[in-house]
Scaffold this active site. Structure first.
Site, mmCIF file in Angstrom:
data_model
loop_
_atom_site.group_PDB
_atom_site.id
_atom_site.type_symbol
_atom_site.label_atom_id
_atom_site.label_comp_id
_atom_site.label_asym_id
_atom_site.label_seq_id
_atom_site.Cartn_x
_atom_site.Cartn_y
_atom_site.Cartn_z
ATOM 1 N N GLY A 9 68.478 40.802 26.508
ATOM 2 C CA GLY A 9 68.153 41.823 27.499
ATOM 3 C C GLY A 9 69.418 42.591 27.815
ATOM 4 O O GLY A 9 70.502 42.261 27.313
ATOM 5 N N ASP A 12 72.525 42.630 33.621
ATOM 6 C CA ASP A 12 71.797 42.638 34.890
ATOM 7 C C ASP A 12 70.329 42.237 34.732
ATOM 8 O O ASP A 12 69.547 42.412 35.659
ATOM 9 C CB ASP A 12 71.889 44.011 35.578
ATOM 10 C CG ASP A 12 71.915 43.890 37.100
ATOM 11 O OD1 ASP A 12 72.245 42.802 37.601
ATOM 12 O OD2 ASP A 12 71.611 44.880 37.786
ATOM 13 N N LYS A 15 70.123 37.046 32.076
ATOM 14 C CA LYS A 15 69.977 36.181 30.914
ATOM 15 C C LYS A 15 70.644 34.823 31.105
ATOM 16 O O LYS A 15 70.231 33.840 30.471
ATOM 17 C CB LYS A 15 70.535 36.859 29.667
ATOM 18 C CG LYS A 15 72.005 37.144 29.735
ATOM 19 C CD LYS A 15 72.525 37.762 28.463
ATOM 20 C CE LYS A 15 74.007 38.059 28.610
ATOM 21 N NZ LYS A 15 74.792 36.872 29.019
ATOM 22 N N GLU A 87 76.292 34.197 26.132
ATOM 23 C CA GLU A 87 77.197 35.274 25.715
ATOM 24 C C GLU A 87 77.323 35.296 24.185
ATOM 25 O O GLU A 87 78.403 35.537 23.626
ATOM 26 C CB GLU A 87 78.579 35.124 26.357
ATOM 27 C CG GLU A 87 78.570 35.018 27.869
ATOM 28 C CD GLU A 87 78.125 36.286 28.579
ATOM 29 O OE1 GLU A 87 77.890 37.298 27.898
ATOM 30 O OE2 GLU A 87 78.018 36.263 29.816
#
Length: 217
Positions: A9, A12, A15, A87
């Site tokens: 996504g 913000d 995730k 990440e």
């Protein structure tokens, strides 16, 4: 059968929260996992959510080898049922291939979380490889919104409040808060139209407050 899952996504979209929730759900069923992250805004070796939740993690440097780590851990008598990889956009394509090998050869589930594109609207190499090899790709249901109210699809970088489209790909920052002064480096999610126009929330506000042009003639 183990699978490689990719959850994605915009910034913000929360995730990291499902990453933490996924770990909790599996651990609650007695499964043993490992958590990895890279360049988290909260610092090195920490997986953090904007809701305030955090968890210790292993930091993934460019030379980290997932296959070697997992095999070494299992050989030493450790147990690993799943990996949480947050990440993941910052991982190298080789590291993504290592994760796929862990799934295929060792039957260990991998849950990767990351954003697709950088502030230049280009795919991160790690995300591109995940799109190519993941068994399942899931778009997060929580949609981030542009300042105009439309669904945000692009990540913008600002420096001292000004949107930039050139520079190093990896620069750590957070989504800018509307009630705080501009950070030196921050990020803002925008719809495609306003990203293309370099029209951030601050710039849109400044334009709306600008005086009307004087009449001529």
């Amino acid at each position: 059968m183990a699978e490689l899952h990719f959850f994605t996504g915009t910034m913000d979209s929360g995730k990291s929260t499902p990453a933490l929730q996924t770990n909790h759900n599996h651990a609650a069923r007695g499964r043993v996992g490992r958590i990895f992250t890279s360049h988290d805004r909260a610092g090195r070796a920490v997986l953090s959510s904007r809701l305030g939740l955090t968890h210790d993690a292993l930091e993934v440097a460019p030379d980290f080898d997932f296959w070697r780590y997992v095999v070494s851990s299992l050989t030493a008598g450790g147990r690993i049922d799943y990996l949480i990889c947050d990440e993941a956009q910052f991982y190298t394509p080789d590291q993504i291939d290592q994760l796929a090998k862990v799934v295929d050869e060792l039957q260990i589930d991998v849950f990767a979380f990351g954003i697709l594109t950088d502030f230049r609207t280009q795919l991160f190499p790690g995300s591109r490889r995940l799109v190519e090899v993941a068994d399942r790709m899931n778009v997060l249901r929580v949609e981030a919104l542009c300042w105009c109210g439309k669904r945000a699809t692009h990540n913008a970088r600002t420096e001292d409040g000004v949107m930039v489209t050139e520079g190093d790909v990896v620069v750590v920052g957070d989504v800018e808060a509307a009630d705080e002064p501009p950070a030196h480096v921050a990020y803002e999610v925008l719809c495609r139209q306003h990203h293309r126009r370099n029209l951030t929330a601050a710039r849109a506000k400044a334009v709306s407050l600008a005086p009307e042009p004087l009449p001529f003639g």
